[in-house]
Design a protein around this motif. Structure first.
Motif, PDB file in Angstrom:
ATOM      1  N   ALA A  79      -2.534   7.639   1.321  1.00  0.00           N
ATOM      2  CA  ALA A  79      -1.336   8.267   0.757  1.00  0.00           C
ATOM      3  C   ALA A  79      -1.536   9.775   0.625  1.00  0.00           C
ATOM      4  CB  ALA A  79      -1.015   7.658  -0.603  1.00  0.00           C
ATOM      5  N   THR A  80      -2.737  10.163   0.224  1.00  0.00           N
ATOM      6  CA  THR A  80      -3.050  11.589   0.091  1.00  0.00           C
ATOM      7  C   THR A  80      -3.083  12.269   1.455  1.00  0.00           C
ATOM      8  OG1 THR A  80      -4.362  11.161  -1.901  1.00  0.00           O
ATOM      9  CG2 THR A  80      -4.740  13.250  -0.769  1.00  0.00           C
ATOM     10  N   ILE A  81      -3.706  11.614   2.421  1.00  0.00           N
ATOM     11  CA  ILE A  81      -3.801  12.179   3.774  1.00  0.00           C
ATOM     12  C   ILE A  81      -2.417  12.343   4.395  1.00  0.00           C
ATOM     13  CG2 ILE A  81      -4.612  11.728   6.129  1.00  0.00           C
ATOM     14  CD1 ILE A  81      -7.044  10.318   4.880  1.00  0.00           C
ATOM     15  N   ILE A  82      -1.580  11.334   4.209  1.00  0.00           N
ATOM     16  CA  ILE A  82      -0.227  11.367   4.776  1.00  0.00           C
ATOM     17  C   ILE A  82       0.671  12.338   4.012  1.00  0.00           C
ATOM     18  CG2 ILE A  82       1.852   9.965   5.176  1.00  0.00           C
ATOM     19  CD1 ILE A  82      -0.009   7.580   5.658  1.00  0.00           C
ATOM     20  N   ASN A  83       0.300  12.621   2.768  1.00  0.00           N
ATOM     21  CA  ASN A  83       1.056  13.540   1.906  1.00  0.00           C
ATOM     22  C   ASN A  83       2.288  12.877   1.295  1.00  0.00           C
ATOM     23  OD1 ASN A  83       1.496  16.047   0.620  1.00  0.00           O
ATOM     24  ND2 ASN A  83       2.967  16.661   2.195  1.00  0.00           N
ATOM     25  N   ILE A  84       2.092  11.678   0.763  1.00  0.00           N
ATOM     26  CA  ILE A  84       3.173  10.977   0.070  1.00  0.00           C
ATOM     27  C   ILE A  84       3.131  11.356  -1.410  1.00  0.00           C
ATOM     28  CG2 ILE A  84       4.115   8.734  -0.586  1.00  0.00           C
ATOM     29  CD1 ILE A  84       2.907   7.570   1.920  1.00  0.00           C
ATOM     30  N   LEU A 117      12.057   8.189   2.869  1.00  0.00           N
ATOM     31  CA  LEU A 117      12.591   7.242   3.853  1.00  0.00           C
ATOM     32  C   LEU A 117      13.261   7.978   5.007  1.00  0.00           C
ATOM     33  CD1 LEU A 117      14.061   4.504   1.478  1.00  0.00           C
ATOM     34  CD2 LEU A 117      12.068   4.288   2.975  1.00  0.00           C
ATOM     35  N   SER A 118      13.912   9.089   4.700  1.00  0.00           N
ATOM     36  CA  SER A 118      14.547   9.888   5.744  1.00  0.00           C
ATOM     37  C   SER A 118      13.508  10.415   6.724  1.00  0.00           C
ATOM     38  CB  SER A 118      15.316  11.055   5.108  1.00  0.00           C
ATOM     39  OG  SER A 118      15.875  11.894   6.099  1.00  0.00           O
ATOM     40  N   SER A 119      12.366  10.837   6.192  1.00  0.00           N
ATOM     41  CA  SER A 119      11.307  11.383   7.045  1.00  0.00           C
ATOM     42  C   SER A 119      10.662  10.312   7.915  1.00  0.00           C
ATOM     43  CB  SER A 119      10.230  12.053   6.180  1.00  0.00           C
ATOM     44  OG  SER A 119      10.733  13.186   5.530  1.00  0.00           O
ATOM     45  N   VAL A 120      10.300   9.196   7.290  1.00  0.00           N
ATOM     46  CA  VAL A 120       9.557   8.176   8.025  1.00  0.00           C
ATOM     47  C   VAL A 120      10.458   7.385   8.965  1.00  0.00           C
ATOM     48  CG1 VAL A 120       9.790   6.269   6.374  1.00  0.00           C
ATOM     49  CG2 VAL A 120       7.704   6.478   7.742  1.00  0.00           C
ATOM     50  N   SER A 121      11.730   7.252   8.633  1.00  0.00           N
ATOM     51  CA  SER A 121      12.635   6.444   9.460  1.00  0.00           C
ATOM     52  C   SER A 121      12.818   7.030  10.856  1.00  0.00           C
ATOM     53  CB  SER A 121      14.001   6.297   8.784  1.00  0.00           C
ATOM     54  OG  SER A 121      14.673   7.541   8.712  1.00  0.00           O
ATOM     55  N   ALA A 165       7.496  16.664   4.400  1.00  0.00           N
ATOM     56  CA  ALA A 165       6.554  16.961   5.491  1.00  0.00           C
ATOM     57  C   ALA A 165       5.392  15.978   5.445  1.00  0.00           C
ATOM     58  CB  ALA A 165       6.057  18.396   5.372  1.00  0.00           C
ATOM     59  N   LEU A 166       5.563  14.847   6.098  1.00  0.00           N
ATOM     60  CA  LEU A 166       4.520  13.827   6.135  1.00  0.00           C
ATOM     61  C   LEU A 166       3.610  14.038   7.340  1.00  0.00           C
ATOM     62  CD1 LEU A 166       6.645  10.647   5.283  1.00  0.00           C
ATOM     63  CD2 LEU A 166       5.272  12.042   3.724  1.00  0.00           C
ATOM     64  N   GLN A 175       3.369   3.417   9.898  1.00  0.00           N
ATOM     65  CA  GLN A 175       3.463   2.118   9.239  1.00  0.00           C
ATOM     66  C   GLN A 175       3.007   2.194   7.777  1.00  0.00           C
ATOM     67  OE1 GLN A 175       4.007  -1.530  10.805  1.00  0.00           O
ATOM     68  NE2 GLN A 175       5.520   0.011  11.377  1.00  0.00           N
ATOM     69  N   VAL A 176       1.897   2.867   7.543  1.00  0.00           N
ATOM     70  CA  VAL A 176       1.380   2.993   6.178  1.00  0.00           C
ATOM     71  C   VAL A 176       2.342   3.806   5.313  1.00  0.00           C
ATOM     72  CG1 VAL A 176      -0.471   3.937   4.741  1.00  0.00           C
ATOM     73  CG2 VAL A 176      -1.034   2.717   6.847  1.00  0.00           C
ATOM     74  N   ALA A 177       2.912   4.865   5.874  1.00  0.00           N
ATOM     75  CA  ALA A 177       3.849   5.701   5.120  1.00  0.00           C
ATOM     76  C   ALA A 177       5.079   4.905   4.709  1.00  0.00           C
ATOM     77  CB  ALA A 177       4.256   6.917   5.954  1.00  0.00           C
ATOM     78  N   ALA A 178       5.639   4.143   5.642  1.00  0.00           N
ATOM     79  CA  ALA A 178       6.813   3.327   5.328  1.00  0.00           C
ATOM     80  C   ALA A 178       6.454   2.265   4.291  1.00  0.00           C
ATOM     81  CB  ALA A 178       7.350   2.674   6.597  1.00  0.00           C
ATOM     82  N   HIS A 179       5.298   1.650   4.484  1.00  0.00           N
ATOM     83  CA  HIS A 179       4.828   0.607   3.564  1.00  0.00           C
ATOM     84  C   HIS A 179       4.657   1.148   2.146  1.00  0.00           C
ATOM     85  CE1 HIS A 179       2.345  -2.567   1.840  1.00  0.00           C
ATOM     86  NE2 HIS A 179       1.382  -1.688   1.630  1.00  0.00           N
ATOM     87  N   LEU A 180       3.925   2.250   2.003  1.00  0.00           N
ATOM     88  CA  LEU A 180       3.658   2.794   0.672  1.00  0.00           C
ATOM     89  C   LEU A 180       4.930   3.321   0.008  1.00  0.00           C
ATOM     90  CD1 LEU A 180       0.256   4.665   1.159  1.00  0.00           C
ATOM     91  CD2 LEU A 180       0.675   2.481   0.008  1.00  0.00           C
ATOM     92  N   THR A 181       5.842   3.836   0.803  1.00  0.00           N
ATOM     93  CA  THR A 181       7.113   4.303   0.240  1.00  0.00           C
ATOM     94  C   THR A 181       7.896   3.139  -0.357  1.00  0.00           C
ATOM     95  OG1 THR A 181       7.270   6.159   1.791  1.00  0.00           O
ATOM     96  CG2 THR A 181       9.316   5.419   0.763  1.00  0.00           C
TER      97      THR A 181
END
Length: 208
Positions: A79-84, A117-121, A165-166, A175-181
């Protein structure tokens, strides 16, 4: 708030929110118009929570990424690496927390998840369910801002969605970004349910 904490706070928030008194804004909370918006907001939160599992199933196919899993806490580094960013911690109305503060935190948290969600979608292979979820979050944000407007007696300026800015160099990160969101949104939504329930005067009437 570190994202690891997000997965651990529901029980704490349950006791915090449900026991909250209403020392500030109690007259406004009792206003029929406020209660009407509140009930609509509660309905939308429930709709969002019910749609999260299907949304997760529709776009997350990486093995090991389960919505309700104790393993999610181990993804804190990712999550930190992806910047969530972490969601605001919803705090109950109390002697030290005003109604305006609680509603502002909810509005900001909803906007954050809308932006995430807008970013990852944009990089998801299947995004129809995500788009529908974003529409529900938008509708809920509108209702929360209506309550906030009543509290502060001025219009709430709702900024346009701003993609976060992910750091998504590959499909796994997407996948991880969408999942954690979605995991974080589910936890935030559960806290929102408890907060809104504590403001619902129909619950008090049922007790009397």
């Amino acid at each position: 708030m570190n994202i690891v904490i997000v997965f651990a706070i529901p029980c704490y928030m349950a006791s915090l929110v449900c026991s909250a008194p209403l020392p500030e804004g109690s007259t406004l909370v009792e206003d029929p118009q406020f209660q009407e918006i509140l009930l609509m907001s509660r309905s939308l939160v429930q709709k969002i929570l019910l749609s999260i599992p299907d949304t997760h199933k529709s776009c997350i196919y990486t093995e090991g990424l389960q919505l309700n899993s104790s393993e999610n806490a181990k993804l804190a580094t990712m999550a930190t690496i992806i910047n969530i960013p972490s969601a605001p911690a919803l705090r109950a109305v109390s002697e030290s927390v005003t109604l305006k503060t609680s509603l502002t935190q909810m509005s900001e948290g909803l906007r954050l998840h809308q932006d995430l969600l807008s970013s990852v979608s944009q990089k998801l292979q299947s995004k129809d369910k995500v788009t529908e979820l974003m529409a529900d979050i938008r509708d809920l944000t509108i209702q929360v801002n209506k309550m906030l407007k009543m509290v502060q007696k001025e219009a709430v300026v709702q900024p346009s969605p701003t993609p976060v800015a992910l750091n998504l160099p590959g499909e796994y990160e997407v996948q991880v970004a969408a999942h954690l969101t979605l995991v974080q949104l589910q936890s935030f939504g559960q806290d929102a349910v408890r907060l809104l329930r504590s403001l619902d005067q129909s619950n008090e009437e049922a007790k009397n």
